[in-house]
Design a protein around this motif. Sequence first.
Motif, PDB file in Angstrom:
ATOM      1  N   ILE A 186       0.781  -1.094   0.037  1.00  9.09           N
ATOM      2  CA  ILE A 186       0.080   0.043  -0.098  1.00  9.09           C
ATOM      3  C   ILE A 186       0.850   1.268  -0.028  1.00  9.09           C
ATOM      4  N   VAL A 187       0.377   2.250  -0.331  1.00 10.09           N
ATOM      5  CA  VAL A 187       1.001   3.588  -0.378  1.00 10.09           C
ATOM      6  C   VAL A 187      -0.013   4.423   0.681  1.00 10.09           C
ATOM      7  N   VAL A 188       0.439   4.708   1.689  1.00  8.13           N
ATOM      8  CA  VAL A 188      -0.214   5.793   2.709  1.00  8.13           C
ATOM      9  C   VAL A 188      -0.413   7.014   2.210  1.00  8.13           C
ATOM     10  N   PRO A 189      -1.922   7.348   2.084  1.00  8.00           N
ATOM     11  CA  PRO A 189      -2.304   8.769   1.580  1.00  8.00           C
ATOM     12  C   PRO A 189      -1.743   9.720   2.438  1.00  8.00           C
ATOM     13  N   GLU A 190      -1.443  10.977   1.822  1.00  6.87           N
ATOM     14  CA  GLU A 190      -1.032  12.163   2.865  1.00  6.87           C
ATOM     15  C   GLU A 190      -2.154  12.276   3.985  1.00  6.87           C
ATOM     16  N   GLY A 191      -1.623  12.663   5.214  1.00  2.00           N
ATOM     17  CA  GLY A 191      -2.647  13.241   6.244  1.00  2.00           C
ATOM     18  C   GLY A 191      -3.170  11.901   6.681  1.00  2.00           C
ATOM     19  N   THR A 192      -2.507  10.734   6.653  1.00  2.25           N
ATOM     20  CA  THR A 192      -2.992   9.523   7.147  1.00  2.25           C
ATOM     21  C   THR A 192      -1.917   8.589   7.563  1.00  2.25           C
ATOM     22  N   LEU A 193      -2.182   7.647   8.453  1.00  3.94           N
ATOM     23  CA  LEU A 193      -1.019   7.009   9.061  1.00  3.94           C
ATOM     24  C   LEU A 193      -1.556   5.226   9.071  1.00  3.94           C
ATOM     25  N   TRP A 194      -0.612   4.289   8.789  1.00  2.42           N
ATOM     26  CA  TRP A 194      -0.492   2.977   8.622  1.00  2.42           C
ATOM     27  C   TRP A 194      -0.314   2.534  10.137  1.00  2.42           C
ATOM     28  N   MET A 195      -1.116   1.777  10.776  1.00  2.88           N
ATOM     29  CA  MET A 195      -0.865   1.523  12.032  1.00  2.88           C
ATOM     30  C   MET A 195      -0.859  -0.150  12.334  1.00  2.88           C
TER      31      MET A 195
END
Length: 257
Positions: A186-195
Motif C-alpha cells: 500500500i501507499v499511505v495517503p497524505e494526512g493519514t497513518l498506517w498502524m
Amino acid sequence: MDTEAELQERDRSSAPATGPEARSRFSRVRHRAAASLSWRRAFALGAVCAVFVLLFSTFVVQPFLIPSGSMEPTLRVGDRVLVNKLAYRFGSEPRRGDVVVFDGTGSFVPEGAGETNPVTALLHGAAASLGLAEPAETDFVKRVVGVGGDRVVCCDARDRIEVNGRPLAEDYLFAGDAASRAPFDIVVPEGTLWMMGDHRSRSRDSRDHLGEPGGGMVPVSRVIGRVDWFGWPLGRIGSLPGTSAFDGIPAPGPAHG
C-alpha cells in the motif's frame, strides 16, 4: 396579680443561661459549625482538584488503561500509560515508530459505533480519562509503521516489512510472531497513518481494514496523543523504550509510489 415569688421565677427562666451548662451548649454549637465549615472546605477543595485533574487529563497528559495484548510485549494488559497530548499540538506530526492512542471512528470502527446513553458515556469517559476504566470502544493504541507518502509492503524474501524499499528490523515484535501473515502493498495517503500492533498475531489493525472505506488508514487528525511513559505498575514506571527499526528509512518519492 403576680406574687413576688412568681415574678422571681419568671425572671430566672427568661434570663440567659450561665455557668457550665451554657458553656457546654455553646461548645457543641461551635463544634457543629466548625465541622460543617470543614466539610464544605473539603468538598470545595475536592471539587477544585477533580476539575484540575480532568482539565490536565483532557489537554496535557492522559492516563490510558491498556485493555488487550495487541501491543505486547511493549504494552501489557493492565498497564497504565501516560499519553502526551501536547506531542503533536505545535506543528509536529506522528513519526514512524511512535506508539499513539487514536480515535478509530471511521477507520477501525464504523461511524456511530459505541454510542451509549449520554450520561453513562460521560461518566465512563471521565473514569477512562483518569485511567480508572477501560478506554472507549473507539479508542485504540498502536504503532505508526507508515506515514503519508510511504509505501509499506509485506513482505520481502526474509519475511520483513519494507517501508520505501528498506526492510525493518522490528525489535519490538512479540517473540515468535511473523511480521505479518497477511500480504499487502500500500501507499499511505497524505494526512493519514498506517498502524500496526506489536503482537501481530493478536492485533486487529490497519491490515484488517484494507477492503473497507478508508483502507485502514487513520487520519492524523484522529490521533489523541503519543504514549511516552508508563504510570503503572510501579516496577515499570518510566519512559517508553524507543526503537531503531525505522532509522535510515528513505523519504517517500516517485520511486516508492
